[in-house]
Design an enzyme around this catalytic site. Structure first.
Site, PDB file in Angstrom:
ATOM      1  N   SER A  63       0.809  -1.220   0.000  1.00 22.34           N
ATOM      2  CA  SER A  63       0.000   0.000   0.000  1.00 22.34           C
ATOM      3  C   SER A  63       0.840   1.266   0.000  1.00 22.34           C
ATOM      4  O   SER A  63       0.484   2.255  -0.637  1.00 22.34           O
ATOM      5  CB  SER A  63      -0.908   0.025   1.234  1.00 22.34           C
ATOM      6  N   HIS A 124       7.232  -5.347   5.140  1.00 23.28           N
ATOM      7  CA  HIS A 124       7.735  -4.576   6.280  1.00 23.28           C
ATOM      8  C   HIS A 124       9.201  -4.859   6.566  1.00 23.28           C
ATOM      9  O   HIS A 124       9.883  -4.034   7.181  1.00 23.28           O
ATOM     10  CB  HIS A 124       6.934  -4.911   7.548  1.00 23.28           C
ATOM     11  N   ASP A 155       1.916 -11.370   5.924  1.00 23.74           N
ATOM     12  CA  ASP A 155       2.507 -11.119   4.603  1.00 23.74           C
ATOM     13  C   ASP A 155       3.000 -12.412   3.965  1.00 23.74           C
ATOM     14  O   ASP A 155       3.308 -12.446   2.786  1.00 23.74           O
ATOM     15  CB  ASP A 155       3.704 -10.165   4.750  1.00 23.74           C
ATOM     16  N   ARG A 259      10.015  -0.788   6.869  1.00 25.65           N
ATOM     17  CA  ARG A 259       8.790   0.012   6.743  1.00 25.65           C
ATOM     18  C   ARG A 259       8.383   0.496   8.121  1.00 25.65           C
ATOM     19  O   ARG A 259       8.452  -0.238   9.104  1.00 25.65           O
ATOM     20  CB  ARG A 259       7.697  -0.836   6.103  1.00 25.65           C
ATOM     21  N   ASP A 261       5.278   2.161   9.210  1.00 25.75           N
ATOM     22  CA  ASP A 261       3.937   2.405   9.749  1.00 25.75           C
ATOM     23  C   ASP A 261       3.506   1.429  10.843  1.00 25.75           C
ATOM     24  O   ASP A 261       2.727   1.790  11.715  1.00 25.75           O
ATOM     25  CB  ASP A 261       2.889   2.466   8.628  1.00 25.75           C
ATOM     26  N   LYS A 325      -6.639   3.004   5.946  1.00 27.27           N
ATOM     27  CA  LYS A 325      -5.964   3.458   4.719  1.00 27.27           C
ATOM     28  C   LYS A 325      -5.958   4.980   4.597  1.00 27.27           C
ATOM     29  O   LYS A 325      -5.721   5.525   3.510  1.00 27.27           O
ATOM     30  CB  LYS A 325      -6.639   2.830   3.480  1.00 27.27           C
ATOM     31  N   ASP A 392      -8.415  -5.544   0.456  1.00 33.55           N
ATOM     32  CA  ASP A 392      -7.084  -5.819   1.042  1.00 33.55           C
ATOM     33  C   ASP A 392      -7.175  -6.141   2.527  1.00 33.55           C
ATOM     34  O   ASP A 392      -6.620  -7.134   2.990  1.00 33.55           O
ATOM     35  CB  ASP A 392      -6.167  -4.603   0.854  1.00 33.55           C
ATOM     36  N   HIS A 434      -2.142  -2.713  -5.429  1.00 36.28           N
ATOM     37  CA  HIS A 434      -1.352  -3.941  -5.534  1.00 36.28           C
ATOM     38  C   HIS A 434      -2.362  -5.085  -5.472  1.00 36.28           C
ATOM     39  O   HIS A 434      -3.538  -4.863  -5.121  1.00 36.28           O
ATOM     40  CB  HIS A 434      -0.349  -4.096  -4.382  1.00 36.28           C
ATOM     41  N   HIS A 455       0.132 -10.088  -0.241  1.00 34.55           N
ATOM     42  CA  HIS A 455       0.020  -9.371  -1.512  1.00 34.55           C
ATOM     43  C   HIS A 455       0.564 -10.230  -2.651  1.00 34.55           C
ATOM     44  O   HIS A 455       1.129 -11.297  -2.426  1.00 34.55           O
ATOM     45  CB  HIS A 455       0.797  -8.055  -1.436  1.00 34.55           C
TER      46      HIS A 455
HETATM   47  O1  LIG Z   1       0.612  -3.927   7.198  1.00 34.15           O
HETATM   48  C1  LIG Z   1      -0.208  -4.688   6.662  1.00 34.15           C
HETATM   49  O2  LIG Z   1      -1.405  -4.708   6.870  1.00 34.15           O
HETATM   50  C2  LIG Z   1       0.343  -5.592   5.626  1.00 34.15           C
HETATM   51  O3  LIG Z   1       1.507  -6.183   6.095  1.00 34.15           O
HETATM   52  C3  LIG Z   1       0.684  -4.741   4.421  1.00 34.15           C
HETATM   53  O4  LIG Z   1      -0.470  -4.282   3.868  1.00 34.15           O
HETATM   54  P1  LIG Z   1      -0.512  -2.865   3.172  1.00 34.15           P
HETATM   55  O5  LIG Z   1       0.778  -2.660   2.417  1.00 34.15           O
HETATM   56  O6  LIG Z   1      -1.711  -3.003   2.244  1.00 34.15           O
HETATM   57  O7  LIG Z   1      -0.695  -1.875   4.247  1.00 34.15           O
HETATM   58 MN   LIG Z   2      -2.852  -1.821  -0.222  1.00 35.00          MN
HETATM   59 MN   LIG Z   3      -2.274  -5.036   2.474  1.00 31.93          MN
END
Ligand SMILES: O=C(O)[C@H](O)COP(=O)(O)O
Ligand SMILES: [Mn+2]
Ligand SMILES: [Mn+2]
Length: 506
Positions: A63, A124, A155, A259, A261, A325, A392, A434, A455
């Protein structure tokens, strides 16, 4: 105002394309509206993975990079690529953030703690990065390295944690340094919903050795009843029952996710409690933490895209998504630029919490559609940008039936949005960021297929629903996500930004 036609950019998260089959929950869903659009509207399949979007070759999309590239109008070297380059070039061994810390640990007899997701999901983290970090630590004669392993199952297929933890232990054996000190599922350690109760459970294991006491990693895996994602915090103890690797004054902590987040909540929590006790912090790549944690590798610039162009032309846009999101249609779409933009309105849709998405595949999509339709009815908003998260987010549960239902809820929301857009004289551009739900099964090493919520490297549909009477050409392939921003700008009657390498598809 604009010279072109107003519109709606709709990201269907996780909406990948594959042939129908037992793994394809999207194809199995009843989606009369999307089927109609794919049959009647100018459509192209866009590459959303690997080098086309700035990832390593053959890497599944995600994402963050998906929305960054949709916004930038060009591939953006992702953090995983920059870390890999630091390793492949040999620069890691002389990295200016890492090496002074390793030298201090060697001089003071203190320990290094590596905390991160242990899988090769490449969303991640990449477990192979641990191998390189252990090698460099050994070269600097760091006295001890404690690995706080976070298990995945999201993942990558569930049930793979044992293999990845075995790989981690083999890396430590090969380096002659290091050992697993704690094991915890990503559901605790990588929560990003703000549920600090989950974060705290992972943190207590790392800071004080609180958790299921085990004498070896295998025992922790046997304790696991809820799958790799929800492995309960387990602490490896010595013969006297003492935790082998809690963080102590003078130690250093290095987060190994590339990553930010999902690890930033834990990173901030640990920093808040341990930095005052003289613990040094580092991260493999740049994080968006409140705390200032020096990264080994800085992120690339993803700016100068759609958001900058809209602002330069004074074009108002409304950004809409559920909480899961929301950062993607704002922060990431804007090139990881947090600065407020006067011509943007951000609408975060929150509603009934979905403790378990598989029992609530609709999430709050109706509220998202209502907000999109309300913005579409405004004549001071040339562009509405929204993300429909269901395909997703529910896809990540690995639950086929729930994901099929999530896709059907998405179809109904898209129909509502298309009808409102048409009434408002707007085009609608639908695109996946994706793939995910088109592959809900994976056959690990040729064995029997098992549920898969991760994904894919599949292409994503990019569909333009023209406004009534709007003349558009059929898109010429091949296309990538880098073509979306130039296409949006062209439809609005605005020239692409100079740094955009993509080109208008319609
Ligand atoms: O963090 C998540 O939920 C997945 O590992 C990655 O999903 P996303 O890239 O769609 O956030
Ligand atoms: Mn996504
Ligand atoms: Mn995802």
């Amino acid at each position: 105002m604009i010279a072109g036609t107003p519109g709606v950019l709709l990201v269907l998260d996780g909406w990948g394309h594959a042939e129908p089959g037992e793994a394809n929950a999207i194809a199995a869903a009843a989606t009369p509206w999307l089927d109609h659009l794919l049959e009647t509207c100018p459509t192209v399949l866009a590459d959303a993975s690997g080098t086309a979007v700035g990832l390593l070759p053959g890497t599944v999309g995600n994402s963050e990079i998906g929305h960054m590239v949709i916004g930038a109008g060009r591939p953006v070297p992702y953090d995983s690529v920059l870390v890999q380059e630091e390793i492949s070039s040999g620069r890691l061994g002389s990295n200016e953030a890492l090496t002074p810390v390793l030298a201090r640990l060697a001089a003071t007899g203190r320990s290094l703690h590596l905390i991160g997701l242990c899988s090769d999901g490449m969303i991640h983290a990449d477990v192979h990065h641990l191998q390189e970090l252990l090698r460099v630590a050994a070269r600097f004669s760091v006295p001890a390295v404690h690995i706080h392993a976070v298990t995945d199952g999201r993942d990558v297929a569930n049930g793979t944690a044992a293999a990845f933890l075995g790989l981690v232990e083999s890396y430590a054996a090969e380096a002659g340094l290091g050992g697993v000190a704690t094991v915890v599922g990503r559901g605790y350690a990588l929560d990003k919903s703000g549920d600090l109760r989950l974060t705290e459970q992972a943190a207590l294991a790392v800071m004080y050795g609180k958790g299921e006491a085990v004498t070896e990693v295998q025992e922790a895996l046997e304790l696991n009843q809820r799958g790799d994602e929800w492995m309960p915090p387990s602490v490896v103890t010595d013969a006297a029952g003492r935790p082998v690797g809690v963080v102590e004054e003078g130690d250093a902590v290095l987060f190994t996710n590339f990553r930010s987040d999902r690890i930033q909540q834990l990173a901030d929590h640990l920093h808040e409690h341990l930095a005052p006790r003289g613990v040094t912090f580092l991260s493999l790549a740049q994080y968006d933490t409140r705390a200032s944690i020096p990264p080994l590798v800085h992120r690339s610039d993803a700016g100068g895209g759609l958001a900058a162009r809209l602002a330069a032309h004074g074009v108002r846009s409304v950004r809409i998504a559920e909480a899961e999101k929301f950062e993607h249609v704002t922060y990431y779409l804007n090139g990881r630029d947090p600065s407020p933009v006067p011509v943007e309105e951000h609408v975060k849709i929150s509603g009934e919490a979905a403790p378990d998405y598989k029992v609530r595949p609709e999430m709050n999509i109706d509220k998202v559609a209502e907000a999109v339709n309300a913005a579409a009815r405004r004549d001071d908003v040339p562009l509405v940008v929204a993300n429909l998260a269901n395909i997703d987010v529910v896809g990540h549960t690995g639950h086929y039936e729930a994901t099929r239902q999530a896709t059907e809820h998405t179809d109904r929301a898209v129909e509502s949005i298309c009808r409102a857009a048409r009434a408002a004289g707007r085009w609608v551009l639908l695109v996946g960021d994706h793939g995910n739900a088109e592959k809900m099964l994976i056959a690990a090493d040729g064995g029997t297929p098992r549920p898969y919520g991760g994904h894919t490297t599949h292409p994503v549909p990019a569909v333009l629903v023209p406004a009534d009477g709007q003349e558009v050409r059929r898109p010429a392939g091949p296309a990538t996500l880098a073509d979306i921003a130039p296409s949006v700008l062209s439809l609005l009657g605005i020239d692409p930004a100079p740094r955009m390498t993509g080109r208008p598809l319609w």
